[in-house]
Design an enzyme around this catalytic site. Sequence first.
Site, PDB file in Angstrom:
ATOM      1  N   HIS A   1       8.466 -24.107 -19.595  1.00 13.73           N
ATOM      2  CA  HIS A   1       7.490 -23.823 -18.540  1.00 13.73           C
ATOM      3  C   HIS A   1       7.799 -24.582 -17.261  1.00 13.73           C
ATOM      4  CE1 HIS A   1       5.075 -21.978 -21.734  1.00 13.73           C
ATOM      5  NE2 HIS A   1       4.543 -21.291 -20.763  1.00 13.73           N
ATOM      6  N   GLY A   2       8.276 -25.780 -17.377  1.00 10.05           N
ATOM      7  CA  GLY A   2       8.554 -26.528 -16.151  1.00 10.05           C
ATOM      8  C   GLY A   2       9.291 -27.811 -16.428  1.00 10.05           C
TER       9      GLY A   2
END
Lengths: 309, 475
Positions: free
Chosen positions: B323-324
Site C-alpha cells: 500500500h505504501g
Amino acid sequence: MKRLILKLVILTLLILSSDIIIGILLRPLISKIPNGRYFKIYHTFYKTDAEMVLIGSSACETGVNPEILEKQLGLTVWNGARGDQTLLYFEVATDKLLERKKVKTIVYFIESMRFETEIDISGISQLKPLTIVDKSLIPYISQGRKLEEYFLKSNLYACNSLSYYLIRPMLSSKSIDGGVETKGQKVKIGSKSSLLNYKYKGISFKGVYNQQKVDRYLMMFKKCRDQNVNVIVITLPRCNPPYELSRTIDTLKSMQDEGLFRYFDYYTDQRFIHKPEFFYDEGHFNKEGANYFSEILAKDLFDSCSLRK
Amino acid sequence: MLFNSIEFLIFFPIVCLIYFIIPHKVRWAFLLVASYYFYMSWKASYAILLFGVTTVNYLGGLAIANSKNKETKKWILIFTIILSLSGLYYYKYFNFIGNTINAILNNLGIGISIPFLDLILPVGISFFTFQALSYTIDIYKGQMKCETNFGIFALFVSFFPQLVAGPIERATHLLPQFYEKHKWNDKNAVVGIRLMLWGMFKKVVVADRLALYVNAVFNNYQKHSGLSYILASILFAFQIYCDFSGYSDIARGSARVMGFDLMVNFRFPYLSENVTKFWQRNHISLTTWLKDYIYFPLVETNPTVLRMCVLIFITFLLSGLWHGADWTFVIWGIWQAVFLIYDILMRKKRKRMEKWFKERKLLNLSLGFRYLVTFAIICLGAIFFRASDVKQGWAILKGILSLKEGSLFIDAATLSYSFIALILLLFIEANNTIDFNDFIMRQKTLSKWSLYYIIIISIIVLGVFDNSAFIYFQF
C-alpha cells in the site's frame, strides 16, 4: 438498443425538468432569504448604494464596524466582507460594484501572507447559487474549468453543497453573515478560551511568492482607478502574529508608491498585539476590538486620505 | 485520466462506440492503443515502465513455457519477478529504504548517507506489476498456457478500466475474454452504467464529502479533541471504502459496457464479524493475490498453527508495504496481522461461544456486537493508513484512547450532507449480496427509477467536484 435509449432519454428528461423546477422555485427565494450567506453577497453585488465598501474575508467581516466609519467620515459604508473569501471574491465584487457606479472607495483587507499562497478556488464556489439569478457570475466561479462552466448552467448544480446554507438562515434566528442592521458586520462577543491560554510561537512562513496573484490584485486596483474609485488596502492586526516575516506586507508597502492605492499595515500594531481582550480568536476581533480598531482606522483614513465628505 | 473527470466522460463513450463499430480482429489493438492513451494522459514517459513490465513478463512466460527443465523454469521465474519488481522498488521503495538506512547510520554515528531521489510514483505501478506477475506465476504453476500474442498480453496488463487501481485481474479470467467476440448488448450496457453510476455516487458524494471532515481533523490534528479523532477515524473508514470500491465499481461497470467481466473487489466489508471475514470481503483481488501467490504456497507444505501465524504476519506486512512505502503502512499491516492471528488462535473458542449464544437465542445480538468490535478494530488500524507519519498516527491513537480534551469539531454543512449520503449508502450496500446491480434487480420498477433519480440528483447536488484523485492511485 432502442429501449435503452428510450430509458436514458426519460431519465434525462426527468432530471432536466427537476432542474428547471428548482430554478423557478429558487430564483425568487434567494433574494428573500433572511440575513445569511446569499443575502450578504446579493446585497453587496446588486443592492448597496454605499459610498465606501469593505471587501475582505471573515477577519474584516467581524473586525470593522461600518457605523463608526460612517460617523467619523460622513460616508455611507457597507461591510461586504465574507468568510473564506480571497482574491476571486474580491475580483467579482469589484466588477459588480464598478458596474453599478455607486461606490467611491473600496477598502480591501489583504491578509499578511496572501501573496505567498496559491489562488484558492474553494471559497468562490460558495457563490454558485447566485448563478441561478445571474449567469454572468459563471466565469468567475469556473475560473477556466470547462466542466465547472458547463455544470453551472444547471440550477441543481448551482445548489451543489450549499443547500445547507440556503436553508439554515430560514431555520435559525442566528444569522450566518452580517446583516443590514449591522451594515454587513458580523459581531463576535467575548474571547475564546483557546486564545486566552495561547502560548506565543513566532514562525517563519515558508510560502512561495505568487507573482500571478500580485498581478491580478494590481489589475483589480487599476480597474478601480480607471473609474476614479479610491482604493485603500489594509492588513488587519492579529493577537499573536504567527509569522515573523511577511513578503506580502513588504510588497504592498512598495507597491503603494506606484500610486494605485493607499496602504495601512496594522499586522503587528502594538495597540493590539498580545491583547486577547480585543479578540474573539487569534485572527478575529470581538465587538470591543472591532469598535476600537474601527475608531483608529477611521482616524487614519481621515488624516491620511482626506476621505471625509 | 480520472474516472470523475470531463476527459473520461468524453473518452469512454468514444472508445465504446469505436470498439463496437470496428471488426473483432482489430479490437484488441484498438483497446491497447486506448489503454496506453489513458495511461499516458497522466504522464506519457511512464508508459515505458508499463511496457517494460509487460515485456519482461511476456518473455518470462514464454521462456517458462518453452523450458522443459523444472529448475530452469524456477530460475526464469525468479529472474522475471526480480526484474518486474525492480521498477516498483526504484520508484516506490528506494527512498523509504534509503531513509531508513540513513536513520540507522545516523544513530550509529556513521556519516554516510544514501541520496534522496526526487521521484514521482508512477500511477498504478503496484497494480499492473502484480497483475503481470500473476500471469507468469500461473504459467510456472502450470495453471495456464502462455499467451503468444504480445499485443493481447499487453492489453491484459494495461486494460484501461482496471489499469491504475484494479481489481488486480488474473490472466486465467481476463485473457480469454479478449478473444471473445463481444456484440453490443443492452443488458451489459444497463448493468455497466448502473455500476458506474453507483461508483460515481460512492466517490463524489460519499468519499470526497467525508474527506473534507477527515482532512480538516487529520491535517490539523494538534488542535482537535479525542471525540473529533473518533469521528474522523470512523468517517475515514467509510471514505476509503467508498473511494476504492467506487473506483472498482466504475472499473467493472465500464468494462461491462464493452462486454468484459471484471472480478468483484468488495462485498461491503464493514458487515464482518471478525477481521478474517473482513479481508474476505475487502480488496478481494489483492487479498486473493497475496493468499494464492505468497501465503498458500508457503503454508501448504507444513500447515501448522505456528507456521500459519508467522505467514499471516509476513503476508500482511507485505500487504502494508504494497500500500505504501512508509512505516505507517507497516504498522497498519501488522495491526491487521495481529487480529487475523487472534482469529486463528480463537477459532475453537469462538465456535463454542457461538453455540452458547445460539442456545440462548442471542446469536443476532452477539453478531451485532462482533460487527461493532470488528469495525472498531478496522477504524483504529485505518488511523495509520491515513496518518501522514507515525508520530501523527500515535498522537491520534493516544488521543482516542485517552479521550483527549476538547469539544467535538462540527462542520455542520459537511456532516449533514455526509450523513444523508451515508444513510443511502448503508441501506443499499448492506442489502447487496454481490453489487449494486444485484440490489437494483430486486427492486420494482418504481423504486428502481426512484433510486436512479435520487442517485443522480445526489451526485449533482451533494457531489464534490474538485477532480480529486482516487486514494488508491498512489499505490
